[in-house]
Design a protein around this motif. Structure first.
Motif, PDB file in Angstrom:
ATOM      1  N   SER A 143       0.853  -1.149  -0.084  1.00  0.00           N
ATOM      2  CA  SER A 143       0.041   0.043  -0.117  1.00  0.00           C
ATOM      3  C   SER A 143       0.898   1.091   0.119  1.00  0.00           C
ATOM      4  N   ASN A 144       2.170   1.182   0.435  1.00  0.00           N
ATOM      5  CA  ASN A 144       2.925   2.431   0.570  1.00  0.00           C
ATOM      6  C   ASN A 144       4.315   1.939   0.410  1.00  0.00           C
ATOM      7  N   CYS A 145       5.393   2.888  -0.073  1.00  0.00           N
ATOM      8  CA  CYS A 145       6.549   2.680  -0.132  1.00  0.00           C
ATOM      9  C   CYS A 145       7.437   4.117   0.051  1.00  0.00           C
ATOM     10  N   THR A 146       8.305   4.342   0.959  1.00  0.00           N
ATOM     11  CA  THR A 146       8.673   5.550   1.183  1.00  0.00           C
ATOM     12  C   THR A 146      10.295   5.373   1.650  1.00  0.00           C
ATOM     13  N   THR A 147      11.200   6.501   1.616  1.00  0.00           N
ATOM     14  CA  THR A 147      12.581   6.395   1.982  1.00  0.00           C
ATOM     15  C   THR A 147      12.616   7.443   3.137  1.00  0.00           C
ATOM     16  N   ASP A 148      11.489   7.979   3.434  1.00  0.00           N
ATOM     17  CA  ASP A 148      11.496   8.897   4.770  1.00  0.00           C
ATOM     18  C   ASP A 148      11.528   8.166   6.084  1.00  0.00           C
ATOM     19  N   ILE A 149      12.630   8.045   6.561  1.00  0.00           N
ATOM     20  CA  ILE A 149      12.728   7.531   7.880  1.00  0.00           C
ATOM     21  C   ILE A 149      11.713   7.925   9.012  1.00  0.00           C
ATOM     22  N   LYS A 150      11.207   9.219   8.960  1.00  0.00           N
ATOM     23  CA  LYS A 150      10.324   9.601   9.897  1.00  0.00           C
ATOM     24  C   LYS A 150       8.832   8.936   9.789  1.00  0.00           C
ATOM     25  N   LYS A 151       8.783   8.184   8.421  1.00  0.00           N
ATOM     26  CA  LYS A 151       7.444   7.659   8.294  1.00  0.00           C
ATOM     27  C   LYS A 151       7.496   6.212   8.308  1.00  0.00           C
ATOM     28  N   ARG A 152       8.680   5.580   8.681  1.00  0.00           N
ATOM     29  CA  ARG A 152       8.797   4.310   8.701  1.00  0.00           C
ATOM     30  C   ARG A 152       7.772   3.448   9.680  1.00  0.00           C
ATOM     31  N   ASP A 153       7.548   4.311  10.945  1.00  0.00           N
ATOM     32  CA  ASP A 153       6.658   3.589  11.870  1.00  0.00           C
ATOM     33  C   ASP A 153       5.273   3.351  11.402  1.00  0.00           C
ATOM     34  N   PHE A 154       4.821   3.740  10.288  1.00  0.00           N
ATOM     35  CA  PHE A 154       3.443   3.485   9.509  1.00  0.00           C
ATOM     36  C   PHE A 154       3.690   2.351   8.612  1.00  0.00           C
ATOM     37  N   CYS A 155       4.823   1.880   8.390  1.00  0.00           N
ATOM     38  CA  CYS A 155       5.179   0.731   7.535  1.00  0.00           C
ATOM     39  C   CYS A 155       5.407  -0.420   8.184  1.00  0.00           C
ATOM     40  N   LYS A 156       5.401  -1.696   7.246  1.00  0.00           N
ATOM     41  CA  LYS A 156       5.565  -3.009   7.909  1.00  0.00           C
ATOM     42  C   LYS A 156       6.907  -3.463   8.320  1.00  0.00           C
ATOM     43  N   GLY A 157       7.748  -2.958   7.586  1.00  0.00           N
ATOM     44  CA  GLY A 157       9.305  -3.255   7.392  1.00  0.00           C
ATOM     45  C   GLY A 157       9.982  -2.638   6.404  1.00  0.00           C
ATOM     46  N   GLU A 158      11.297  -2.898   6.419  1.00  0.00           N
ATOM     47  CA  GLU A 158      12.276  -2.460   5.477  1.00  0.00           C
ATOM     48  C   GLU A 158      12.315  -3.220   4.350  1.00  0.00           C
ATOM     49  N   LEU A 159      12.466  -2.751   3.156  1.00  0.00           N
ATOM     50  CA  LEU A 159      12.747  -3.641   1.877  1.00  0.00           C
ATOM     51  C   LEU A 159      14.220  -4.317   2.019  1.00  0.00           C
ATOM     52  N   VAL A 160      14.374  -5.586   1.743  1.00  0.00           N
ATOM     53  CA  VAL A 160      15.394  -6.476   1.672  1.00  0.00           C
ATOM     54  C   VAL A 160      16.072  -5.943   0.290  1.00  0.00           C
ATOM     55  N   GLY A 161      15.250  -6.171  -0.826  1.00  0.00           N
ATOM     56  CA  GLY A 161      15.694  -5.954  -2.213  1.00  0.00           C
ATOM     57  C   GLY A 161      15.770  -7.301  -2.940  1.00  0.00           C
ATOM     58  N   ILE A 162      14.798  -8.197  -2.274  1.00  0.00           N
ATOM     59  CA  ILE A 162      14.415  -9.715  -3.012  1.00  0.00           C
ATOM     60  C   ILE A 162      12.871  -9.764  -3.085  1.00  0.00           C
ATOM     61  N   GLN A 163      12.322  -9.774  -4.333  1.00  0.00           N
ATOM     62  CA  GLN A 163      11.118 -10.060  -4.402  1.00  0.00           C
ATOM     63  C   GLN A 163      10.710 -11.308  -5.319  1.00  0.00           C
TER      64      GLN A 163
END
Length: 233
Positions: A143-163
């Motif tokens: 639902s969302n993708c951001t590079t803003d570390i201030k918004k990370r708490d609204f995200c599920k996790g950090e992208l690994v780079g493997i899909q």
């Protein structure tokens, strides 16, 4: 995805692509190739650009490798590189990886064995530098993708780079990007996948406890060698 210049690596990438920087005595790209082969992958497509001859020479050692060169690598980004691989992908589903990663082998098995057709692998927040933070809706889809570390708490996790990407979704994103690339040459595949999710594609966000590190510069390299590399053999 291995087309980029890797300018943040300084002297390490003056005469070679960053996938050929060794971490713990093994280059990032060769470690990844060996891990892919070990879990049964029979075709490995490398989207090349900067010093592409390094990858072409690697392909002589590994018959599984097919190289697809982007001649516009200097003015584009990862989505253009992915688009350039379409003739080699053909009608296959595939795993999508970045060349500047070291990772635990089980990350591959987790994606291969999961029933979802499209998956973005994330972990708890760890790098806190140049990271992509991925959000999911109530059903667990992108639902969302951001590079803003201030918004990370609204995200599920950090992208690994493997899909894991289904061929159906890849064909849709390729058709869309063919119309968009001249206006969006610097688009990363992450945001192209987000666009696909807005258009109705279900891209599952899978959070797992796996060791990994994206290595962009000398500081990352030293950290990875000290703390991560021994977990990724």
């Amino acid at each position: 995805m291995a087309a980029g210049v890797g300018s943040r690596f300084g002297k390490y990438t003056e005469l070679k692509p960053k996938g050929f920087v060794p971490v713990g005595g093994v280059t990032m790209i060769e470690r990844s190739v060996q891990q892919l082969i070990s879990v049964g992958i029979e075709k490995i497509i490398i989207g090349t650009g900067y010093y592409s001859e390094y990858y072409e020479n690697l392909a002589k050692q590994y018959p599984q490798i097919i190289c697809c060169k982007s001649n516009k690598y200097a003015e584009t980004n990862s989505m253009y590189t992915l688009y350039c691989c379409r003739d080699a992908v053909k009608d296959d589903d595939f795993l999508l990886l970045e060349s500047d990663l070291i990772y635990e082998r089980k990350a591959l098995s987790i994606l291969i064995n999961d029933d979802h057709r499209n998956i973005i692998l994330v972990t708890p927040f760890m790098k806190q530098q140049d990271g992509y933070y991925i959000g999911a809706n109530e059903k667990g889809f992108l639902s969302n993708c951001t590079t803003d570390i201030k918004k990370r708490d609204f995200c599920k996790g950090e992208l690994v780079g493997i899909q894991k990407i289904s061929n159906e979704t890849y064909q849709k994103v390729s058709i869309w990007y063919k119309k968009e690339w001249q206006e969006k040459p610097k688009l990363g595949y992450e945001y192209a996948l987000l666009e696909m999710s807005k258009q109705g594609e279900e891209i599952y966000i899978l959070k797992a406890d796996v060791a990994w590190y994206e290595i962009d510069d000398e500081k990352d390299l030293f950290y990875a060698e000290e703390n991560i590399a021994h977990l990724c053999d």
